[in-house]
Motif scaffolding. Structure first.
Motif, PDB file in Angstrom:
ATOM      1  N   ARG A 162       7.897  -1.532 -48.119  1.00  0.00           N
ATOM      2  CA  ARG A 162       7.354  -2.591 -47.268  1.00  0.00           C
ATOM      3  C   ARG A 162       6.978  -2.075 -45.887  1.00  0.00           C
ATOM      4  N   ARG A 163       7.443  -0.895 -45.542  1.00  0.00           N
ATOM      5  CA  ARG A 163       7.218  -0.370 -44.197  1.00  0.00           C
ATOM      6  C   ARG A 163       6.022   0.569 -44.086  1.00  0.00           C
TER       7      ARG A 163
ATOM      8  N   GLU B 106      -5.899  -1.229 -35.988  1.00  0.00           N
ATOM      9  CA  GLU B 106      -5.204  -1.440 -37.258  1.00  0.00           C
ATOM     10  C   GLU B 106      -6.086  -2.055 -38.329  1.00  0.00           C
ATOM     11  N   ARG B 107      -7.124  -2.776 -37.919  1.00  0.00           N
ATOM     12  CA  ARG B 107      -7.996  -3.446 -38.877  1.00  0.00           C
ATOM     13  C   ARG B 107      -9.210  -2.596 -39.243  1.00  0.00           C
TER      14      ARG B 107
ATOM     15  N   ARG C  10      -2.623   1.265 -32.244  1.00  0.00           N
ATOM     16  CA  ARG C  10      -2.410  -0.107 -31.771  1.00  0.00           C
ATOM     17  C   ARG C  10      -2.730  -0.102 -30.279  1.00  0.00           C
TER      18      ARG C  10
ATOM     19  N   VAL D 219       2.648 -13.159 -35.245  1.00  0.00           N
ATOM     20  CA  VAL D 219       2.042 -12.536 -36.423  1.00  0.00           C
ATOM     21  C   VAL D 219       0.582 -12.217 -36.126  1.00  0.00           C
ATOM     22  N   THR D 220       0.122 -11.034 -36.513  1.00  0.00           N
ATOM     23  CA  THR D 220      -1.253 -10.625 -36.261  1.00  0.00           C
ATOM     24  C   THR D 220      -2.079 -10.643 -37.547  1.00  0.00           C
TER      25      THR D 220
ATOM     26  N   ASP E 114      -1.083  -7.836 -39.664  1.00  0.00           N
ATOM     27  CA  ASP E 114       0.115  -8.098 -40.469  1.00  0.00           C
ATOM     28  C   ASP E 114      -0.265  -8.778 -41.784  1.00  0.00           C
ATOM     29  N   VAL E 115      -1.152  -9.754 -41.695  1.00  0.00           N
ATOM     30  CA  VAL E 115      -1.579 -10.485 -42.893  1.00  0.00           C
ATOM     31  C   VAL E 115      -2.353  -9.561 -43.828  1.00  0.00           C
TER      32      VAL E 115
ATOM     33  N   ARG F 273      -1.994  -6.360 -44.130  1.00  0.00           N
ATOM     34  CA  ARG F 273      -1.036  -5.463 -44.791  1.00  0.00           C
ATOM     35  C   ARG F 273      -0.332  -6.168 -45.941  1.00  0.00           C
ATOM     36  N   GLU F 274       0.006  -7.447 -45.741  1.00  0.00           N
ATOM     37  CA  GLU F 274       0.648  -8.196 -46.817  1.00  0.00           C
ATOM     38  C   GLU F 274      -0.299  -8.371 -47.998  1.00  0.00           C
TER      39      GLU F 274
END
Length: 425
Positions: A65-66, A239-240, A302, A393-394, A397-398, A400-401
């Motif tokens: 998960r990391r 990150e995106r 980041r 939450v960014t 983050d979504v 990555r999920e």
């Protein structure tokens, strides 16, 4: 390229010599994963599972998960293979159990077959049982079914004496188009570069843990440059994946970036340049990727502060894309409330925000035309991003999920959820 390795026994990071004698206990695997993941995919090996002496499943699932990891050790059947793929392992490594029947039931691109050999003979069951077969035998048998091979020279493992480049060259040739990762004895940046030229990756453990090889030098080892100063162009992205700007890197700047965990570059006129050291617009370094020709880099960072550009814009091409701009505005509202702001009203009234989310979701569900769907989706995204900003939450983050969920091989029915009373929610 380099694949850093984390070998685990009873929840601890360890290193073995010759696959048998433990000579190093490096402690908690989590900090090592955080350090190594800047290089990309990390190999995590459950040595207890490989030896049939227990399991580190829960710990390694948390590591999945990391960061992106390939998981090996104790995967001996279809059930456990699928479990790890569903748990978020980018790839799984199968050794003892690897045969045609099992491999045909798994997505080829996500399966690496481990071929551990001692003095040329394949060994299994945690390197304790000889099979009488050669690496070449197994390559010929499985190369059309595997997405990659991990070949470990067991007699060299952990000894810091160098790897066998001649044997590696023969193995790469025998593997054909299937990518090979070589482990066992890799100690220097020069060996990593040589393996890369052969078309193989290098899995490295002991040299990194003992400091014989720095992670920065290992990452930059395969780089080439046609410039007299040896610099390579470096695309800096968030990150995106949005490009923030273009910089230059040297081996020294890469080493410093990895050491500090920050965006560090090589100015063509001023030497080493640590982004944000004067402006305060700092960067946390997340990952370094080499391109296919090994003559360019991508730094994923980041970004903090006003942005990457010296003109105080998010990117060197001006403002960020609209969704990123909206996200930033909402984060600013959460941190610095403005009187009369509707966003701040929502942020301070959880009940109102919930009602608006439900309302807009319903309107999107009922929309018919493309124009209606576009408008209602935009409304819903605003309220969803506001909810995310309220909890830190960014969008990244979504994403990555979503990427983690895309790795699952087991599929759910997708039926709507039903409340306890039997009423659809």
């Amino acid at each position: 390229m380099i694949v850093p390795s984390i070998d685990i026994i009873r929840g601890r990071t360890v290193q073995l010599v010759g696959g048998r004698d433990q000579v190093l206990d490096a402690g908690d695997p989590v900090p090592w994963l955080e350090k190594f993941s800047v290089a990309g995919e990390v190999a995590v090996v459950d040595l207890d599972g490989a030896r049939r002496e227990g399991s580190n499943r829960e710990l390694i699932a948390e590591l999945c998960r990391r960061a992106p990891i390939r998981v090996g050790g104790g995967i001996r059947d279809l059930e456990s293979a699928r479990w790890w793929l569903d748990a978020g392992a980018t790839r799984i490594v199968i050794g003892t159990a690897a045969d045609a029947a099992l491999l045909r039931q798994l997505p080829r691109e996500r399966v690496i077959v481990a071929l551990d050999a001692e003095d040329g003979e394949v060994v299994v069951d945690g390197w304790r049982t000889r099979t009488g077969r050669t690496i070449e035998d197994r390559l010929a048998e499985l190369r059309d079914l595997a997405g990659g091979f991990l070949v470990t020279f067991v007699e060299r493992e952990g000894r810091l004496g160098g790897t066998d480049l001649d044997r590696a060259a023969r193995i790469v040739a025998a593997a054909g188009s299937t990518r090979v990762t070589v482990a066992g004895g890799v100690t220097t940046a020069e060996e990593i570069a040589a393996l890369d030229r052969l078309g193989a990756d290098a899995q490295v453990g002991m040299a990194l843990y003992t400091g014989r090889l720095s992670l920065g030098d290992a990452i930059s080892a395969p780089l080439v440059s046609d410039r007299a100063d040896g610099l390579v162009p470096t695309v800096v992205a968030d990150e995106r994946g949005t490009a923030l700007g273009l910089a230059w890197s040297s081996r020294d700047s890469i080493a410093k970036a990895v050491e500090l965990g920050r965006g560090v570059y090589q100015s063509r006129t001023r030497g080493l340049w640590i982004k944000g050291e004067q402006s305060g617009d700092t960067q946390e370094l997340l990952r370094i990727d080499l391109d296919c020709d090994r003559d360019a880099l991508r730094f994923t960072v980041r970004q903090r502060g006003a942005g990457f550009c010296h003109l105080k814009t998010t990117t060197c091409w001006g403002v960020a894309p609209p969704l990123a701009q909206l996200e930033r505005t909402l984060r600013d509202r959460a941190a610095f409330p403005e009187p009369g702001s509707y966003t701040n009203r929502l942020l301070s009234n959880a009940s109102l925000l919930r009602d608006k989310l439900v309302e807009e979701a319903g309107e999107l569900a009922d929309a018919v035309t493309a124009r209606e769907v576009t408008g209602e989706a935009a409304d819903l995204m605003y309220f969803a991003l506001t909810r995310m900003a309220a909890t830190g939450v960014t969008i990244a983050d979504v994403e990555r999920e979503l990427a983690r969920r895309a790795l699952r091989v087991s599929r759910r029915s997708g039926d709507r959820k039903v409340a306890d009373a039997g009423v659809a929610r």
